[in-house]
Design a protein around this motif. Structure first.
Motif, mmCIF file in Angstrom:
data_model
loop_
_atom_site.group_PDB
_atom_site.id
_atom_site.type_symbol
_atom_site.label_atom_id
_atom_site.label_comp_id
_atom_site.label_asym_id
_atom_site.label_seq_id
_atom_site.Cartn_x
_atom_site.Cartn_y
_atom_site.Cartn_z
ATOM 1 N N SER A 1 0.830 -1.202 0.000
ATOM 2 C CA SER A 1 0.000 0.000 0.000
ATOM 3 C C SER A 1 0.867 1.255 0.000
ATOM 4 O O SER A 1 0.567 2.230 -0.684
ATOM 5 C CB SER A 1 -0.914 -0.010 1.216
ATOM 6 N N ASN B 1 0.731 3.962 -3.029
ATOM 7 C CA ASN B 1 0.244 5.319 -2.772
ATOM 8 C C ASN B 1 1.348 6.367 -2.763
ATOM 9 O O ASN B 1 1.221 7.413 -3.400
ATOM 10 C CB ASN B 1 -0.508 5.374 -1.438
ATOM 11 N N GLN B 2 2.398 6.118 -2.019
ATOM 12 C CA GLN B 2 3.406 7.150 -1.807
ATOM 13 C C GLN B 2 4.437 7.234 -2.923
ATOM 14 O O GLN B 2 4.846 8.332 -3.297
ATOM 15 C CB GLN B 2 4.117 6.922 -0.466
ATOM 16 N N GLY C 1 2.050 6.508 -6.758
ATOM 17 C CA GLY C 1 0.991 7.504 -6.848
ATOM 18 C C GLY C 1 1.447 8.912 -6.522
ATOM 19 O O GLY C 1 0.731 9.873 -6.759
ATOM 20 N N LYS D 1 1.702 10.472 -3.716
ATOM 21 C CA LYS D 1 0.825 11.162 -2.762
ATOM 22 C C LYS D 1 1.612 12.174 -1.948
ATOM 23 O O LYS D 1 1.091 13.231 -1.606
ATOM 24 C CB LYS D 1 0.147 10.142 -1.849
ATOM 25 N N TRP D 2 2.871 11.888 -1.698
ATOM 26 C CA TRP D 2 3.720 12.805 -0.956
ATOM 27 C C TRP D 2 3.840 14.139 -1.685
ATOM 28 O O TRP D 2 3.872 15.202 -1.066
ATOM 29 C CB TRP D 2 5.105 12.202 -0.715
ATOM 30 N N SER E 1 1.589 15.398 -3.831
ATOM 31 C CA SER E 1 0.282 16.053 -3.720
ATOM 32 C C SER E 1 0.129 16.717 -2.362
ATOM 33 O O SER E 1 -0.325 17.871 -2.273
ATOM 34 C CB SER E 1 -0.833 15.032 -3.943
ATOM 35 N N ASP E 2 0.515 16.007 -1.310
ATOM 36 C CA ASP E 2 0.431 16.565 0.043
ATOM 37 C C ASP E 2 1.358 17.773 0.201
ATOM 38 O O ASP E 2 1.009 18.748 0.861
ATOM 39 C CB ASP E 2 0.782 15.505 1.082
ATOM 40 N N LYS F 1 -0.259 20.704 -1.536
ATOM 41 C CA LYS F 1 -1.424 21.128 -0.760
ATOM 42 C C LYS F 1 -0.984 21.948 0.452
ATOM 43 O O LYS F 1 -1.567 22.991 0.754
ATOM 44 C CB LYS F 1 -2.228 19.909 -0.316
ATOM 45 N N TYR G 1 0.746 20.057 -9.291
ATOM 46 C CA TYR G 1 1.070 18.669 -8.976
ATOM 47 C C TYR G 1 1.322 17.866 -10.247
ATOM 48 O O TYR G 1 2.301 17.133 -10.340
ATOM 49 C CB TYR G 1 -0.074 18.066 -8.159
ATOM 50 N N LYS H 1 4.794 16.162 -11.443
ATOM 51 C CA LYS H 1 4.745 14.698 -11.515
ATOM 52 C C LYS H 1 5.141 14.199 -12.907
ATOM 53 O O LYS H 1 5.968 13.289 -13.039
ATOM 54 C CB LYS H 1 3.349 14.191 -11.166
#
Length: 77
Positions: free
Chosen positions: A6, A10-11, A14, A16-17, A19-20, A23, A46, A50
């Motif tokens: 996972s 995600n990290q 994806g 996600k880090w 995106s965070d 944000k 983002y 990316k």
């Protein structure tokens, strides 16, 4: 093992880090990322970063693979 998969999904894949990170930066600048304009700005920044990262990695890997094939071999075909 499921947590590791996972995390990678995600990290790393994806991003996600990233995106965070954007944000947090935008919210620190006072931009509401839940509004349409703030969400659009977050998405644009983002995605640009990316895609740039992914292109750089892809170009590096292709160049690295091509370095193992001599130019004479590819010119023969």
């Amino acid at each position: 093992m499921r947590e590791i998969g996972s995390f990678i999904q995600n990290q790393i894949l994806g991003m996600k880090w990233l995106s965070d990170l954007f944000k947090t930066i935008l919210e620190g600048l006072g931009v509401d990322t839940s509004a349409k304009i703030g969400g659009s700005l977050h998405f644009f920044l983002y995605d640009v970063v990316k895609i740039s990262i992914l292109l750089c990695v892809l170009i590096f890997m292709i160049s690295w693979i091509q370095s193992y094939f001599p130019p004479e071999k590819s010119k023969q075909t």
